[in-house]
Motif scaffolding. Structure first.
Motif, PDB file in Angstrom:
ATOM      1  N   TYR A 223      -0.085  -8.610   8.268  1.00  0.00           N
ATOM      2  CA  TYR A 223       0.808  -9.756   8.392  1.00  0.00           C
ATOM      3  C   TYR A 223       1.659  -9.650   9.652  1.00  0.00           C
ATOM      4  O   TYR A 223       2.779  -9.148   9.631  1.00  0.00           O
ATOM      5  N   PRO A 224       1.137 -10.152  10.794  1.00  0.00           N
ATOM      6  CA  PRO A 224       1.898 -10.076  12.042  1.00  0.00           C
ATOM      7  C   PRO A 224       3.047 -11.079  12.065  1.00  0.00           C
ATOM      8  O   PRO A 224       2.955 -12.162  11.491  1.00  0.00           O
ATOM      9  N   SER A 225       4.106 -10.719  12.740  1.00  0.00           N
ATOM     10  CA  SER A 225       5.276 -11.604  12.806  1.00  0.00           C
ATOM     11  C   SER A 225       5.011 -12.841  13.648  1.00  0.00           C
ATOM     12  O   SER A 225       5.780 -13.794  13.594  1.00  0.00           O
ATOM     13  N   ARG A 226       3.886 -12.849  14.404  1.00  0.00           N
ATOM     14  CA  ARG A 226       3.593 -14.021  15.239  1.00  0.00           C
ATOM     15  C   ARG A 226       3.254 -15.247  14.400  1.00  0.00           C
ATOM     16  O   ARG A 226       3.260 -16.363  14.913  1.00  0.00           O
ATOM     17  N   ALA A 227       2.923 -15.046  13.141  1.00  0.00           N
ATOM     18  CA  ALA A 227       2.529 -16.168  12.291  1.00  0.00           C
ATOM     19  C   ALA A 227       3.437 -16.220  11.068  1.00  0.00           C
ATOM     20  O   ALA A 227       3.120 -15.657  10.014  1.00  0.00           O
ATOM     21  N   PRO A 228       4.601 -16.863  11.176  1.00  0.00           N
ATOM     22  CA  PRO A 228       5.513 -16.984  10.024  1.00  0.00           C
ATOM     23  C   PRO A 228       4.801 -17.560   8.805  1.00  0.00           C
ATOM     24  O   PRO A 228       3.883 -18.377   8.929  1.00  0.00           O
ATOM     25  N   LEU A 229       5.259 -17.136   7.634  1.00  0.00           N
ATOM     26  CA  LEU A 229       4.569 -17.436   6.378  1.00  0.00           C
ATOM     27  C   LEU A 229       5.512 -18.127   5.402  1.00  0.00           C
ATOM     28  O   LEU A 229       6.622 -17.655   5.147  1.00  0.00           O
ATOM     29  N   LEU A 230       5.063 -19.252   4.856  1.00  0.00           N
ATOM     30  CA  LEU A 230       5.746 -19.928   3.755  1.00  0.00           C
ATOM     31  C   LEU A 230       4.797 -19.982   2.579  1.00  0.00           C
ATOM     32  O   LEU A 230       3.761 -20.654   2.627  1.00  0.00           O
ATOM     33  N   LEU A 231       5.114 -19.248   1.519  1.00  0.00           N
ATOM     34  CA  LEU A 231       4.339 -19.265   0.280  1.00  0.00           C
ATOM     35  C   LEU A 231       4.971 -20.253  -0.688  1.00  0.00           C
ATOM     36  O   LEU A 231       6.197 -20.314  -0.814  1.00  0.00           O
ATOM     37  N   ILE A 232       4.132 -21.015  -1.389  1.00  0.00           N
ATOM     38  CA  ILE A 232       4.609 -21.961  -2.395  1.00  0.00           C
ATOM     39  C   ILE A 232       3.795 -21.726  -3.665  1.00  0.00           C
ATOM     40  O   ILE A 232       2.554 -21.671  -3.612  1.00  0.00           O
ATOM     41  N   HIS A 233       4.481 -21.572  -4.805  1.00  0.00           N
ATOM     42  CA  HIS A 233       3.751 -21.252  -6.036  1.00  0.00           C
ATOM     43  C   HIS A 233       4.603 -21.621  -7.254  1.00  0.00           C
ATOM     44  O   HIS A 233       5.816 -21.394  -7.266  1.00  0.00           O
ATOM     45  N   GLY A 234       3.971 -22.184  -8.268  1.00  0.00           N
ATOM     46  CA  GLY A 234       4.633 -22.427  -9.540  1.00  0.00           C
ATOM     47  C   GLY A 234       4.633 -21.171 -10.386  1.00  0.00           C
ATOM     48  O   GLY A 234       3.611 -20.484 -10.492  1.00  0.00           O
ATOM     49  N   ASP A 235       5.774 -20.844 -11.000  1.00  0.00           N
ATOM     50  CA  ASP A 235       5.850 -19.595 -11.767  1.00  0.00           C
ATOM     51  C   ASP A 235       5.202 -19.700 -13.147  1.00  0.00           C
ATOM     52  O   ASP A 235       5.145 -18.719 -13.884  1.00  0.00           O
ATOM     53  N   ALA A 236       4.678 -20.893 -13.493  1.00  0.00           N
ATOM     54  CA  ALA A 236       3.926 -21.047 -14.741  1.00  0.00           C
ATOM     55  C   ALA A 236       2.459 -21.365 -14.463  1.00  0.00           C
ATOM     56  O   ALA A 236       1.765 -21.930 -15.320  1.00  0.00           O
ATOM     57  N   ASP A 237       1.982 -20.996 -13.294  1.00  0.00           N
ATOM     58  CA  ASP A 237       0.598 -21.246 -12.904  1.00  0.00           C
ATOM     59  C   ASP A 237      -0.346 -20.470 -13.831  1.00  0.00           C
ATOM     60  O   ASP A 237      -0.319 -19.242 -13.874  1.00  0.00           O
ATOM     61  N   ALA A 238      -1.197 -21.190 -14.551  1.00  0.00           N
ATOM     62  CA  ALA A 238      -2.134 -20.547 -15.475  1.00  0.00           C
ATOM     63  C   ALA A 238      -3.512 -20.346 -14.863  1.00  0.00           C
ATOM     64  O   ALA A 238      -4.413 -19.833 -15.537  1.00  0.00           O
ATOM     65  N   THR A 239      -3.692 -20.717 -13.603  1.00  0.00           N
ATOM     66  CA  THR A 239      -4.990 -20.595 -12.941  1.00  0.00           C
ATOM     67  C   THR A 239      -4.999 -19.460 -11.937  1.00  0.00           C
ATOM     68  O   THR A 239      -5.876 -18.593 -11.956  1.00  0.00           O
ATOM     69  N   VAL A 240      -4.047 -19.460 -11.015  1.00  0.00           N
ATOM     70  CA  VAL A 240      -3.871 -18.371 -10.050  1.00  0.00           C
ATOM     71  C   VAL A 240      -2.485 -17.784 -10.294  1.00  0.00           C
ATOM     72  O   VAL A 240      -1.482 -18.454 -10.065  1.00  0.00           O
ATOM     73  N   PRO A 241      -2.377 -16.563 -10.781  1.00  0.00           N
ATOM     74  CA  PRO A 241      -1.083 -16.019 -11.206  1.00  0.00           C
ATOM     75  C   PRO A 241      -0.037 -16.019 -10.093  1.00  0.00           C
ATOM     76  O   PRO A 241      -0.326 -15.685  -8.933  1.00  0.00           O
ATOM     77  N   TYR A 242       1.158 -16.389 -10.464  1.00  0.00           N
ATOM     78  CA  TYR A 242       2.303 -16.412  -9.541  1.00  0.00           C
ATOM     79  C   TYR A 242       2.515 -15.058  -8.878  1.00  0.00           C
ATOM     80  O   TYR A 242       2.934 -14.988  -7.714  1.00  0.00           O
ATOM     81  N   ARG A 243       2.203 -13.984  -9.573  1.00  0.00           N
ATOM     82  CA  ARG A 243       2.427 -12.657  -8.993  1.00  0.00           C
ATOM     83  C   ARG A 243       1.581 -12.439  -7.743  1.00  0.00           C
ATOM     84  O   ARG A 243       1.877 -11.558  -6.933  1.00  0.00           O
ATOM     85  N   GLY A 244       0.534 -13.239  -7.558  1.00  0.00           N
ATOM     86  CA  GLY A 244      -0.250 -13.144  -6.332  1.00  0.00           C
ATOM     87  C   GLY A 244       0.588 -13.484  -5.110  1.00  0.00           C
ATOM     88  O   GLY A 244       0.521 -12.785  -4.085  1.00  0.00           O
ATOM     89  N   SER A 245       1.388 -14.529  -5.197  1.00  0.00           N
ATOM     90  CA  SER A 245       2.269 -14.881  -4.081  1.00  0.00           C
ATOM     91  C   SER A 245       3.428 -13.904  -3.962  1.00  0.00           C
ATOM     92  O   SER A 245       3.881 -13.595  -2.854  1.00  0.00           O
ATOM     93  N   GLU A 246       3.909 -13.396  -5.089  1.00  0.00           N
ATOM     94  CA  GLU A 246       4.949 -12.370  -5.021  1.00  0.00           C
ATOM     95  C   GLU A 246       4.450 -11.150  -4.254  1.00  0.00           C
ATOM     96  O   GLU A 246       5.171 -10.578  -3.424  1.00  0.00           O
ATOM     97  N   HIS A 247       3.207 -10.746  -4.524  1.00  0.00           N
ATOM     98  CA  HIS A 247       2.631  -9.594  -3.831  1.00  0.00           C
ATOM     99  C   HIS A 247       2.538  -9.857  -2.328  1.00  0.00           C
ATOM    100  O   HIS A 247       2.892  -8.998  -1.508  1.00  0.00           O
TER     101      HIS A 247
END
Length: 316
Positions: A223-247
């Protein structure tokens, strides 16, 4: 854990974002630009489409790509096919958007139109095998080929920008390119922005929505600093777990942001949360692609809505 999550999600459909309700559409502040739309057919003759579901493979990969762009005329909630571009106000930053499993580029038009109306050229390809209507049926396994599709679409958009006969000539700023995507498209976004297998150095910012790190052959996530990152995720996501974005947020370098949709489902674009998502995305892109003053402060203000969204960030 990321690989296990991916195994459980690549063959699940991504619910599509609903269009705004009529009363909501009337209240939205469309503009400052009208929006034009056209479809470009990009054919990558250097990479094949794999056999799928009993259907034979093909020697190339075709990406039908919806392009939304700032246009001349009165701003509204509609896009106009082949409308005259607002070329005198350009060039504009480019945002590539990757769709989710069984969706396609136009599925996300209500959101992407808002980005174009704010002064961005948006390219939304339909991937050859993970989309609805794919020959042999949608295949999530093709995600490993999609980061290269994204890079190809970016190259084709820049080619059209320099083509004197193209409607899109002079519309794209080649130094201001971002990527975004939802679900399987978010996994694609993380791959093309941050995985050593296929990262594209032209990308200056990334917004994965409801995603997770997926394994890519021969690569690892950096994760280079040249590409800023904005993650968006619902904490009740039943398809792709929210902890994926937390990680990913924990692993990423600053600047980084995580917008949590409180009680948000896998497709979190409806209602008040959807409005926050669009506003925060625009604040993020306005700062990192346009250098607009006050955008970082606006992200904090607009991303923290009691009972709706929570935003955390690390800038350095």
């Amino acid at each position: 854990m990321a690989a296990a999550c991916t195994q459980g999600t690549v063959n699940q459909a991504s619910p599509l974002p609903p269009p705004p309700a009529p009363e909501q559409a009337k209240k939205q502040n469309f503009g400052p630009y009208a929006v034009g739309v056209r479809t470009e057919s990009f054919v990558d003759a250097t990479r094949p489409t794999d056999p799928n579901g009993g259907q034979p493979g093909r020697p190339s990969r075709t990406l039908q790509t919806m392009v939304l762009y700032p246009a001349q005329g009165e701003p509204s909630d509609r896009d106009v096919p082949d409308a005259p571009p607002a070329r005198d106000s350009g060039p504009f930053p480019l945002i590539e958007f990757s769709h989710g499993f069984t969706a396609n580029g136009p599925s996300y038009t209500p959101i992407l139109r808002r980005l174009a109306a704010a002064g961005y050229v948006v390219a939304a390809p339909t991937f050859p095998l993970s989309s609805r209507g794919a020959p042999g049926g949608p295949s999530g396994a093709d995600y490993k080929n999609q980061p290269a599709d994204v890079s190809f679409v970016i190259s084709e958009m820049l080619r059209l920008d320099g083509d004197g006969t193209s409607l899109l000539r002079g519309m794209v700023d080649p130094g201001k390119v971002a990527v975004s995507g939802h679900s399987l498209g978010a996994m694609t976004t993380l791959g093309v922005a941050y995985n050593t297998c296929c990262s594209d150095p032209r990308i200056k910012a990334a917004v994965p929505i409801s995603g997770v790190e997926a394994p890519f052959p021969g690569g690892s996530f950096v994760y280079p600093s040249r590409a800023p990152l904005l993650l968006i995720h619902g904490d009740a996501d039943a398809t792709v777990p929210y902890r994926g974005s937390e990680h990913v947020y924990r692993a990423a370098s600053a600047p980084k942001f995580l917008l949590t949709i409180v009680h948000g489902p896998h497709t979190p674009f409806a209602g008040a949360a959807g409005e926050v998502i669009v506003k925060v995305m625009l604040d993020f892109f306005d700062h990192y692609l346009k250098g607009r003053d006050g955008s970082l402060e606006a992200i904090t203000q607009q991303g923290n809505i009691v009972g709706t969204t929570v935003l955390v960030s690390a800038l350095t």
